[in-house]
Write a protein that holds these residues in place. Structure first.
Motif, PDB file in Angstrom:
ATOM      1  N   ALA A   1       0.039   5.795   6.520  1.00  0.00           N
ATOM      2  CA  ALA A   1      -0.805   5.311   5.432  1.00  0.00           C
ATOM      3  C   ALA A   1       0.027   4.559   4.403  1.00  0.00           C
ATOM      4  CB  ALA A   1      -1.537   6.481   4.769  1.00  0.00           C
ATOM      5  N   THR A   2       1.214   5.076   4.105  1.00  0.00           N
ATOM      6  CA  THR A   2       2.074   4.424   3.119  1.00  0.00           C
ATOM      7  C   THR A   2       2.522   3.053   3.601  1.00  0.00           C
ATOM      8  OG1 THR A   2       2.845   6.586   2.353  1.00  0.00           O
ATOM      9  CG2 THR A   2       4.166   4.673   1.740  1.00  0.00           C
ATOM     10  N   ALA A   3       2.866   2.956   4.884  1.00  0.00           N
ATOM     11  CA  ALA A   3       3.311   1.673   5.431  1.00  0.00           C
ATOM     12  C   ALA A   3       2.180   0.651   5.425  1.00  0.00           C
ATOM     13  CB  ALA A   3       3.849   1.870   6.843  1.00  0.00           C
ATOM     14  N   LEU A   4       1.011   1.046   5.955  1.00  0.00           N
ATOM     15  CA  LEU A   4      -0.084   0.090   6.112  1.00  0.00           C
ATOM     16  C   LEU A   4      -0.772  -0.225   4.793  1.00  0.00           C
ATOM     17  CD1 LEU A   4      -1.688   1.366   9.448  1.00  0.00           C
ATOM     18  CD2 LEU A   4       0.068  -0.385   9.116  1.00  0.00           C
ATOM     19  N   LEU A   5      -1.174   0.810   4.062  1.00  0.00           N
ATOM     20  CA  LEU A   5      -1.874   0.574   2.799  1.00  0.00           C
ATOM     21  C   LEU A   5      -0.940   0.009   1.740  1.00  0.00           C
ATOM     22  CD1 LEU A   5      -4.207   3.710   2.594  1.00  0.00           C
ATOM     23  CD2 LEU A   5      -4.723   1.401   3.409  1.00  0.00           C
ATOM     24  N   GLY A   6       0.326   0.405   1.789  1.00  0.00           N
ATOM     25  CA  GLY A   6       1.294  -0.188   0.871  1.00  0.00           C
ATOM     26  C   GLY A   6       1.444  -1.673   1.115  1.00  0.00           C
ATOM     27  N   SER A   7       1.462  -2.073   2.379  1.00  0.00           N
ATOM     28  CA  SER A   7       1.550  -3.503   2.711  1.00  0.00           C
ATOM     29  C   SER A   7       0.323  -4.253   2.212  1.00  0.00           C
ATOM     30  CB  SER A   7       1.694  -3.672   4.224  1.00  0.00           C
ATOM     31  OG  SER A   7       1.701  -5.038   4.589  1.00  0.00           O
ATOM     32  N   VAL A   8      -0.853  -3.656   2.405  1.00  0.00           N
ATOM     33  CA  VAL A   8      -2.086  -4.289   1.933  1.00  0.00           C
ATOM     34  C   VAL A   8      -2.069  -4.421   0.413  1.00  0.00           C
ATOM     35  CG1 VAL A   8      -4.586  -4.019   1.733  1.00  0.00           C
ATOM     36  CG2 VAL A   8      -3.443  -3.525   3.909  1.00  0.00           C
ATOM     37  N   ALA A   9      -1.615  -3.383  -0.279  1.00  0.00           N
ATOM     38  CA  ALA A   9      -1.562  -3.422  -1.737  1.00  0.00           C
ATOM     39  C   ALA A   9      -0.651  -4.544  -2.224  1.00  0.00           C
ATOM     40  CB  ALA A   9      -1.083  -2.077  -2.276  1.00  0.00           C
ATOM     41  N   LEU A  10       0.484  -4.717  -1.573  1.00  0.00           N
ATOM     42  CA  LEU A  10       1.397  -5.791  -1.958  1.00  0.00           C
ATOM     43  C   LEU A  10       0.773  -7.162  -1.695  1.00  0.00           C
ATOM     44  CD1 LEU A  10       4.755  -4.324  -0.612  1.00  0.00           C
ATOM     45  CD2 LEU A  10       4.060  -4.546  -3.000  1.00  0.00           C
ATOM     46  N   SER A  11       0.043  -7.278  -0.607  1.00  0.00           N
ATOM     47  CA  SER A  11      -0.634  -8.542  -0.307  1.00  0.00           C
ATOM     48  C   SER A  11      -1.707  -8.851  -1.346  1.00  0.00           C
ATOM     49  CB  SER A  11      -1.254  -8.493   1.089  1.00  0.00           C
ATOM     50  OG  SER A  11      -0.257  -8.388   2.097  1.00  0.00           O
ATOM     51  N   VAL A  12      -2.455  -7.827  -1.749  1.00  0.00           N
ATOM     52  CA  VAL A  12      -3.489  -8.018  -2.768  1.00  0.00           C
ATOM     53  C   VAL A  12      -2.860  -8.432  -4.096  1.00  0.00           C
ATOM     54  CG1 VAL A  12      -5.246  -6.847  -4.158  1.00  0.00           C
ATOM     55  CG2 VAL A  12      -5.143  -6.454  -1.687  1.00  0.00           C
TER      56      VAL A  12
ATOM     57  N   ALA B   1       9.563   0.171  -9.395  1.00  0.00           N
ATOM     58  CA  ALA B   1       8.152  -0.172  -9.592  1.00  0.00           C
ATOM     59  C   ALA B   1       7.460  -0.476  -8.265  1.00  0.00           C
ATOM     60  CB  ALA B   1       8.031  -1.368 -10.534  1.00  0.00           C
ATOM     61  N   GLY B   2       8.115  -1.220  -7.390  1.00  0.00           N
ATOM     62  CA  GLY B   2       7.506  -1.567  -6.112  1.00  0.00           C
ATOM     63  C   GLY B   2       7.279  -0.356  -5.239  1.00  0.00           C
ATOM     64  N   ALA B   3       8.270   0.536  -5.190  1.00  0.00           N
ATOM     65  CA  ALA B   3       8.119   1.751  -4.394  1.00  0.00           C
ATOM     66  C   ALA B   3       6.981   2.603  -4.923  1.00  0.00           C
ATOM     67  CB  ALA B   3       9.427   2.539  -4.407  1.00  0.00           C
ATOM     68  N   GLY B   4       6.828   2.627  -6.269  1.00  0.00           N
ATOM     69  CA  GLY B   4       5.733   3.387  -6.857  1.00  0.00           C
ATOM     70  C   GLY B   4       4.383   2.830  -6.479  1.00  0.00           C
ATOM     71  N   LEU B   5       4.258   1.507  -6.437  1.00  0.00           N
ATOM     72  CA  LEU B   5       2.997   0.872  -6.047  1.00  0.00           C
ATOM     73  C   LEU B   5       2.654   1.201  -4.596  1.00  0.00           C
ATOM     74  CD1 LEU B   5       0.645  -1.103  -6.472  1.00  0.00           C
ATOM     75  CD2 LEU B   5       2.215  -2.973  -5.870  1.00  0.00           C
ATOM     76  N   VAL B   6       3.631   1.119  -3.715  1.00  0.00           N
ATOM     77  CA  VAL B   6       3.399   1.421  -2.299  1.00  0.00           C
ATOM     78  C   VAL B   6       3.020   2.888  -2.127  1.00  0.00           C
ATOM     79  CG1 VAL B   6       4.500   1.580  -0.031  1.00  0.00           C
ATOM     80  CG2 VAL B   6       4.896  -0.432  -1.475  1.00  0.00           C
ATOM     81  N   GLU B   7       3.692   3.753  -2.857  1.00  0.00           N
ATOM     82  CA  GLU B   7       3.386   5.186  -2.762  1.00  0.00           C
ATOM     83  C   GLU B   7       1.967   5.481  -3.227  1.00  0.00           C
ATOM     84  OE1 GLU B   7       5.295   9.486  -4.099  1.00  0.00           O
ATOM     85  OE2 GLU B   7       5.989   7.641  -5.057  1.00  0.00           O
ATOM     86  N   ALA B   8       1.557   4.850  -4.339  1.00  0.00           N
ATOM     87  CA  ALA B   8       0.199   5.064  -4.848  1.00  0.00           C
ATOM     88  C   ALA B   8      -0.841   4.595  -3.844  1.00  0.00           C
ATOM     89  CB  ALA B   8       0.027   4.333  -6.176  1.00  0.00           C
ATOM     90  N   ALA B   9      -0.573   3.467  -3.187  1.00  0.00           N
ATOM     91  CA  ALA B   9      -1.508   2.972  -2.172  1.00  0.00           C
ATOM     92  C   ALA B   9      -1.579   3.927  -0.994  1.00  0.00           C
ATOM     93  CB  ALA B   9      -1.086   1.579  -1.714  1.00  0.00           C
ATOM     94  N   GLY B  10      -0.436   4.466  -0.588  1.00  0.00           N
ATOM     95  CA  GLY B  10      -0.421   5.406   0.515  1.00  0.00           C
ATOM     96  C   GLY B  10      -1.158   6.692   0.195  1.00  0.00           C
ATOM     97  N   ASP B  11      -1.080   7.135  -1.059  1.00  0.00           N
ATOM     98  CA  ASP B  11      -1.780   8.352  -1.465  1.00  0.00           C
ATOM     99  C   ASP B  11      -3.295   8.207  -1.329  1.00  0.00           C
ATOM    100  OD1 ASP B  11       0.601   9.580  -2.006  1.00  0.00           O
ATOM    101  OD2 ASP B  11       0.559   9.169  -4.165  1.00  0.00           O
ATOM    102  N   VAL B  12      -3.793   6.991  -1.509  1.00  0.00           N
ATOM    103  CA  VAL B  12      -5.229   6.750  -1.337  1.00  0.00           C
ATOM    104  C   VAL B  12      -5.651   7.093   0.087  1.00  0.00           C
ATOM    105  CG1 VAL B  12      -7.043   4.998  -1.347  1.00  0.00           C
ATOM    106  CG2 VAL B  12      -5.301   4.993  -3.137  1.00  0.00           C
ATOM    107  N   GLY B  13      -4.770   6.844   1.038  1.00  0.00           N
ATOM    108  CA  GLY B  13      -5.067   7.128   2.438  1.00  0.00           C
ATOM    109  C   GLY B  13      -4.627   8.505   2.882  1.00  0.00           C
ATOM    110  N   GLY B  14      -4.296   9.370   1.939  1.00  0.00           N
ATOM    111  CA  GLY B  14      -3.924  10.732   2.286  1.00  0.00           C
ATOM    112  C   GLY B  14      -2.447  10.959   2.458  1.00  0.00           C
ATOM    113  N   GLY B  15      -1.635   9.965   2.094  1.00  0.00           N
ATOM    114  CA  GLY B  15      -0.193  10.123   2.233  1.00  0.00           C
ATOM    115  C   GLY B  15       0.240   9.977   3.675  1.00  0.00           C
ATOM    116  N   GLY B  16       1.471  10.360   3.960  1.00  0.00           N
ATOM    117  CA  GLY B  16       2.006  10.186   5.312  1.00  0.00           C
ATOM    118  C   GLY B  16       2.606   8.796   5.458  1.00  0.00           C
ATOM    119  N   TRP B  17       3.537   8.687   6.386  1.00  0.00           N
ATOM    120  CA  TRP B  17       4.256   7.418   6.484  1.00  0.00           C
ATOM    121  C   TRP B  17       3.376   6.286   6.996  1.00  0.00           C
ATOM    122  CZ3 TRP B  17       5.118   4.245  10.597  1.00  0.00           C
ATOM    123  CH2 TRP B  17       4.894   4.763  11.882  1.00  0.00           C
TER     124      TRP B  17
END
Length: 389
Positions: free
Chosen positions: A65-76, A47-63
């Motif tokens: 975007a996935t790292a940064l936006l995934g971190s922000v999503a978890l913080s939110v 479930a956690g990996a899926g959430l991070v992946e979905a956040a990264g897809d918002v930024g166009g994918g790539g490692w």
């Protein structure tokens, strides 16, 4: 653990402390369960990996975007889940007269804390995966060194950049209290750039003081609630304790231990990322996948469970040592006992914590133990001390 609180506090004060403890206990339990359950559930399931992946897809994918936006999503997500408990805690603090914040200031403090934490965490996550992907076989060594360096840097940055975002500081005005404290500083031989007062009364009625910074940037900070509620002798007793931390280089020692702990934590994380069964459980196929950051948070929770009691024990040790320094420097155990009583009543301290509570939550020795310390010092040195209540 039986502390003889009855000899130093009135029955009304003891009952008030017990009632406050009963009121806040469900909140502490809920907060502990939430802080454990969320990272473990997200990190040890896909479930956690899926959430991070979905956040990264918002930024166009790539490692990246996935790292940064995934971190922000978890913080939110963490902010949303913690908010009811934060508001519950604020309500309890208001009910007991410890908080003076309106909901506007509560929201502002929450937003600032969230913003700072989110940016710093995302930056750390991005740097971690950058090293993991491009740092070669020794990436973990570079990551450990970077974590240690950040821990040291934080000790310098916190008093200069972070603390002023939440409180205003001004020099302690000229007068008897400043003269008394400056004389104590000179007596201690501890270099202190200035003695400052923070406007803590905007948020709380609790009293406190602390020392921050290194060398020429070191400063003694006293909350205005402390100067307003305690007399000159009692404030001086608190300052003697804080100077004890500076004299024993506790800030430096704490920073060094923090750096070592950060480096060791990175090494544990590196080992976890190379354990295939753990990656499979998290739904991640390789260590460099930034979706694994949820697993890293789960591992950090486990590290915290194991390491926190040891860190708290060390903290209680250095706080007790600072108490001893204050007694040797100030040599007025009666004033120190009076100060400890005043702080306990004003801050609604637990006057009879269990051994388990002390081991798992206490950064300082319990107040009755600190009072007993002062009395033992008086008996050993022959300095007179008034009888308890």
């Amino acid at each position: 653990m039986d502390y003889a609180a009855a000899q130093d506090f009135t029955p009304e004060q003891i009952e008030r402390a017990r009632a406050y403890k009963r009121d806040v206990r469900p909140l502490r339990l809920a907060s502990t369960l939430l802080s454990l359950a969320v990272p473990l559930v997200l990190g040890l399931t896909p479930a956690g990996a899926g959430l991070v992946e979905a956040a990264g897809d918002v930024g166009g994918g790539g490692w990246v975007a996935t790292a940064l936006l995934g971190s922000v999503a978890l913080s939110v997500l963490g902010l949303v889940l913690r908010m009811p408990l934060s508001m519950w805690g604020e309500t309890i603090s208001r009910r007991w007269g410890l908080s003076k914040r309106g909901w506007g200031l509560f929201a502002a403090d929450t937003a600032k804390g969230f913003g700072i934490g989110t940016v710093l965490t995302a930056a750390a996550v991005g740097g971690f995966y950058a090293l993991l992907r491009d740092g070669g076989g020794a990436w973990w060594a570079w990551a450990a060194l970077a974590a240690a360096a950040l821990a040291v840097l934080g000790s310098f940055v916190m008093p200069v950049l972070i603390e002023p975002l939440f409180n205003k500081f001004k020099p302690l005005p000229e007068g008897p209290l400043r003269e008394r404290l400056m004389a104590l500083v000179e007596q201690s031989g501890v270099p202190v750039k200035d003695i400052l007062v923070s406007d803590s009364s905007r948020r709380t009625t609790a009293a406190n003081a602390y020392v921050s910074g290194f060398g020429k940037t070191r400063r003694l900070v006293v909350w205005d609630t402390t100067t307003d509620s305690l007399d000159t002798d009692e404030v001086t007793a608190i300052a003697a304790h804080e100077l004890g931390h500076a004299a024993r280089r506790d800030v430096l020692v704490g920073t060094v231990f923090g750096a070592i702990g950060a480096a060791l934590g990175v090494l544990v994380l590196a080992a976890a990322l190379h354990w295939s069964p753990l990656l499979d459980t998290a739904g991640v196929h390789h260590a460099a996948d930034p979706r694994s950051q949820v697993l890293l948070r789960a591992v950090l929770v486990v590290i915290g469970l194991v390491g926190e009691p040891w860190g708290l024990a060390f903290s209680r040790y250095i706080e007790g040592r600072a108490d001893g320094y204050a007694l040797d420097l100030y040599r007025e155990p009666d004033t120190i006992v009076r100060m400890e009583r005043a702080l306990a009543v004003q801050n609604i301290a637990d006057l009879n914590p269990s051994r388990w509570e002390v081991l798992t939550r206490y950064t300082h020795p319990p107040i009755p133990e600190r009072i007993a310390h002062a009395r033992r010092w008086a008996a050993e040195t022959g300095v007179a001390i008034p009888k308890p209540l």
